[in-house]
Design an enzyme around this catalytic site. Structure first.
Site, PDB file in Angstrom:
ATOM      1  CG  MET A 129      -6.013   8.662  -1.060  1.00  0.00           C
ATOM      2  SD  MET A 129      -5.378  10.018  -2.026  1.00  0.00           S
ATOM      3  CE  MET A 129      -5.289  11.292  -0.758  1.00  0.00           C
ATOM      4  NE  ARG A 185     -10.886  -0.380  -3.977  1.00  0.00           N
ATOM      5  CZ  ARG A 185     -10.896  -1.626  -4.399  1.00  0.00           C
ATOM      6  NH1 ARG A 185     -10.945  -1.871  -5.685  1.00  0.00           N
ATOM      7  NH2 ARG A 185     -10.865  -2.632  -3.548  1.00  0.00           N
ATOM      8  NE  ARG A 189      -1.639  19.311 -13.826  1.00  0.00           N
ATOM      9  CZ  ARG A 189      -2.571  19.421 -14.786  1.00  0.00           C
ATOM     10  NH1 ARG A 189      -3.779  18.932 -14.597  1.00  0.00           N
ATOM     11  NH2 ARG A 189      -2.290  20.011 -15.922  1.00  0.00           N
ATOM     12  CG  ASN A 228     -20.008   5.029   5.585  1.00  0.00           C
ATOM     13  OD1 ASN A 228     -19.664   4.002   6.172  1.00  0.00           O
ATOM     14  ND2 ASN A 228     -20.174   5.072   4.267  1.00  0.00           N
ATOM     15  CG  HIS A 271     -13.189  -2.342   5.245  1.00  0.00           C
ATOM     16  ND1 HIS A 271     -13.302  -3.716   5.329  1.00  0.00           N
ATOM     17  CD2 HIS A 271     -12.410  -2.109   4.166  1.00  0.00           C
ATOM     18  CE1 HIS A 271     -12.623  -4.283   4.334  1.00  0.00           C
ATOM     19  NE2 HIS A 271     -12.078  -3.327   3.616  1.00  0.00           N
ATOM     20  NE  ARG A 318      -4.419   0.366   4.776  1.00  0.00           N
ATOM     21  CZ  ARG A 318      -3.551   0.021   3.829  1.00  0.00           C
ATOM     22  NH1 ARG A 318      -2.328  -0.356   4.158  1.00  0.00           N
ATOM     23  NH2 ARG A 318      -3.907  -0.003   2.566  1.00  0.00           N
TER      24      ARG A 318
HETATM   25  C1  FAD Z   1      -1.062  -4.723   5.639  1.00  0.00           C
HETATM   26  C2  FAD Z   1      -1.459  -4.402   4.225  1.00  0.00           C
HETATM   27  C3  FAD Z   1      -0.594  -4.645   3.189  1.00  0.00           C
HETATM   28  C4  FAD Z   1      -0.948  -4.335   1.874  1.00  0.00           C
HETATM   29  N1  FAD Z   1      -0.063  -4.584   0.865  1.00  0.00           N
HETATM   30  C5  FAD Z   1      -0.399  -4.290  -0.415  1.00  0.00           C
HETATM   31  C6  FAD Z   1       0.489  -4.528  -1.498  1.00  0.00           C
HETATM   32  O1  FAD Z   1       1.594  -5.019  -1.305  1.00  0.00           O
HETATM   33  N2  FAD Z   1       0.109  -4.180  -2.762  1.00  0.00           N
HETATM   34  C7  FAD Z   1      -1.121  -3.646  -3.012  1.00  0.00           C
HETATM   35  O2  FAD Z   1      -1.435  -3.369  -4.164  1.00  0.00           O
HETATM   36  N3  FAD Z   1      -2.003  -3.407  -2.015  1.00  0.00           N
HETATM   37  C8  FAD Z   1      -1.672  -3.707  -0.732  1.00  0.00           C
HETATM   38  N4  FAD Z   1      -2.544  -3.434   0.279  1.00  0.00           N
HETATM   39  C9  FAD Z   1      -3.808  -2.767  -0.031  1.00  0.00           C
HETATM   40  C10 FAD Z   1      -4.977  -3.753  -0.054  1.00  0.00           C
HETATM   41  O3  FAD Z   1      -4.832  -4.707  -1.084  1.00  0.00           O
HETATM   42  C11 FAD Z   1      -6.300  -2.981  -0.249  1.00  0.00           C
HETATM   43  O4  FAD Z   1      -6.270  -2.296  -1.489  1.00  0.00           O
HETATM   44  C12 FAD Z   1      -6.551  -1.963   0.830  1.00  0.00           C
HETATM   45  O5  FAD Z   1      -6.295  -2.508   2.094  1.00  0.00           O
HETATM   46  C13 FAD Z   1      -8.008  -1.500   0.774  1.00  0.00           C
HETATM   47  O6  FAD Z   1      -8.810  -2.563   1.185  1.00  0.00           O
HETATM   48  P1  FAD Z   1     -10.223  -2.838   0.529  1.00  0.00           P
HETATM   49  O7  FAD Z   1     -10.110  -3.044  -0.946  1.00  0.00           O
HETATM   50  O8  FAD Z   1     -10.849  -3.956   1.316  1.00  0.00           O
HETATM   51  O9  FAD Z   1     -10.974  -1.468   0.876  1.00  0.00           O
HETATM   52  P2  FAD Z   1     -12.038  -0.664   0.020  1.00  0.00           P
HETATM   53  O10 FAD Z   1     -11.479  -0.263  -1.288  1.00  0.00           O
HETATM   54  O11 FAD Z   1     -12.518   0.434   0.902  1.00  0.00           O
HETATM   55  O12 FAD Z   1     -13.196  -1.688  -0.249  1.00  0.00           O
HETATM   56  C14 FAD Z   1     -14.009  -2.144   0.838  1.00  0.00           C
HETATM   57  C15 FAD Z   1     -14.682  -3.436   0.431  1.00  0.00           C
HETATM   58  O13 FAD Z   1     -15.561  -3.173  -0.669  1.00  0.00           O
HETATM   59  C16 FAD Z   1     -15.520  -4.274  -1.582  1.00  0.00           C
HETATM   60  N5  FAD Z   1     -14.974  -3.814  -2.861  1.00  0.00           N
HETATM   61  C17 FAD Z   1     -14.405  -2.600  -3.111  1.00  0.00           C
HETATM   62  N6  FAD Z   1     -14.054  -2.507  -4.413  1.00  0.00           N
HETATM   63  C18 FAD Z   1     -14.389  -3.691  -4.979  1.00  0.00           C
HETATM   64  C19 FAD Z   1     -14.234  -4.215  -6.295  1.00  0.00           C
HETATM   65  N7  FAD Z   1     -13.667  -3.521  -7.282  1.00  0.00           N
HETATM   66  N8  FAD Z   1     -14.683  -5.461  -6.536  1.00  0.00           N
HETATM   67  C20 FAD Z   1     -15.255  -6.182  -5.568  1.00  0.00           C
HETATM   68  N9  FAD Z   1     -15.418  -5.769  -4.278  1.00  0.00           N
HETATM   69  C21 FAD Z   1     -14.984  -4.527  -4.002  1.00  0.00           C
HETATM   70  C22 FAD Z   1     -14.627  -5.342  -0.935  1.00  0.00           C
HETATM   71  O14 FAD Z   1     -15.420  -6.186  -0.147  1.00  0.00           O
HETATM   72  C23 FAD Z   1     -13.720  -4.520  -0.053  1.00  0.00           C
HETATM   73  O15 FAD Z   1     -13.168  -5.243   1.032  1.00  0.00           O
HETATM   74  C24 FAD Z   1      -2.224  -3.759   1.592  1.00  0.00           C
HETATM   75  C25 FAD Z   1      -3.096  -3.514   2.648  1.00  0.00           C
HETATM   76  C26 FAD Z   1      -2.730  -3.821   3.948  1.00  0.00           C
HETATM   77  C27 FAD Z   1      -3.696  -3.522   5.072  1.00  0.00           C
END
Ligand code: FAD
Length: 241
Positions: free
Chosen positions: A83, A86, A97, A184, A190, A195
């Site tokens: 989750m 996003r 709940r 989608n 992505h 993952r």
């Molecule tokens: C191996 C691994 C280890 C991880 N370890 C940690 C950890 O220790 N702690 C932790 O907190 N998280 C961790 N994460 C989670 C990681 O930081 C991301 O939250 C998660 O992988 C989702 O990626 P995302 O934000 O690219 O994806 P999505 O939320 O699906 O977003 C997709 C893309 O949309 C854009 N985007 C989305 N929201 C925004 C925004 N608010 N501002 C600007 N651009 C945006 C970006 O280009 C992003 O790449 C880990 C992830 C992986 C794969």
């Protein structure tokens, strides 16, 4: 009585779209009438060439005109990781709940590598199998004992009149949850790039095995329904456009 399991369940509930729809969506910018016709008649020409071009040049929006809704069962710690994704994802999860949770908990299977390999690098973690049978059995015992105790206290709290939403706080992260996840093709790619672990990917990721289990099961379904997009995703180093 608690049930122990190690795997994720991922099932496709419903989907729409295919490779042809990606091509038709890409054509909207230059020939909207032909694009519409192609989408209606489902007869896109040269899908491989166009999809390769879109993927390489990161024209990502044509990959958003499709949808997959999955049913997922996985432990809460893995669902939390899911989750975090996003953009282009929608979720609905079972409620702790409004209903009593199921006594189903995660334990590492015998084939799950869980011993950190030294020198341990948090950004590139590697794990070894448990070679010692006694250590394996002892670790399973710890999981079982905690889950059993937590479940009994959860039920006891509710028997004594405490609400479900308050009683659930005693349950550990290893309890299974279930939810629907809709995405989608672009958002799924992505997710797959982050993952799944592929050493030849442009950006090699090191996900936890349980979220990779969810991702791989989604990947198998995606590969069947969008075979050309899937092939080009792999050719593109598993980078979503
Ligand atoms: C191996 C691994 C280890 C991880 N370890 C940690 C950890 O220790 N702690 C932790 O907190 N998280 C961790 N994460 C989670 C990681 O930081 C991301 O939250 C998660 O992988 C989702 O990626 P995302 O934000 O690219 O994806 P999505 O939320 O699906 O977003 C997709 C893309 O949309 C854009 N985007 C989305 N929201 C925004 C925004 N608010 N501002 C600007 N651009 C945006 C970006 O280009 C992003 O790449 C880990 C992830 C992986 C794969």
């Amino acid at each position: 009585m608690v049930t122990l399991r190690s795997d994720a369940d991922v099932r496709l509930i419903r989907h729409s779209g295919d490779d042809g729809m990606v091509v038709a969506a890409a054509k909207v910018s230059v020939d909207p009438d032909e694009a519409l016709q192609q989408a209606i008649e489902d007869n896109a020409s040269n899908p491989s060439g166009i999809i390769r071009y879109l993927m390489r040049h990161r024209h990502g929006s044509p990959f958003e005109h499709g949808s997959m809704t999955f049913y997922v069962e996985t432990p809460i710690f893995s669902a939390r990781e899911h989750m975090r994704h996003r953009a282009g994802w929608s979720y609905n999860e079972t409620s702790g709940r409004y209903r009593k949770l199921e006594p189903v908990f995660w334990v590492p299977g015998r084939d799950r590598n869980i011993i950190p390999k030294e020198p341990f690098k948090p950004a590139r973690p590697e794990f070894l199998p448990i070679s010692d049978e006694i250590l394996y059995e002892t670790s399973q015992y710890h999981y079982r004992m905690v889950y059993k105790e937590a479940w009994e206290r959860y039920e006891k709290l509710m028997d004594e009149g405490i609400s479900k939403e308050a009683a659930r706080a005693v349950l550990p992260l290893g309890i299974y949850t279930s939810y629907w996840a809709t995405c989608n093709p672009r958002s799924l790619m992505h997710f797959l790039g982050l993952r799944t672990h592929e050493k030849d990917a442009t950006f090699t990721s090191y996900p936890q095995a349980e979220i990779e289990d969810v991702a791989r099961k989604m990947e198998d379904i995606f590969a069947k329904m969008w075979p050309i997009t899937y092939e080009m995703f792999n050719q593109n180093g598993r980078v979503s456009p």
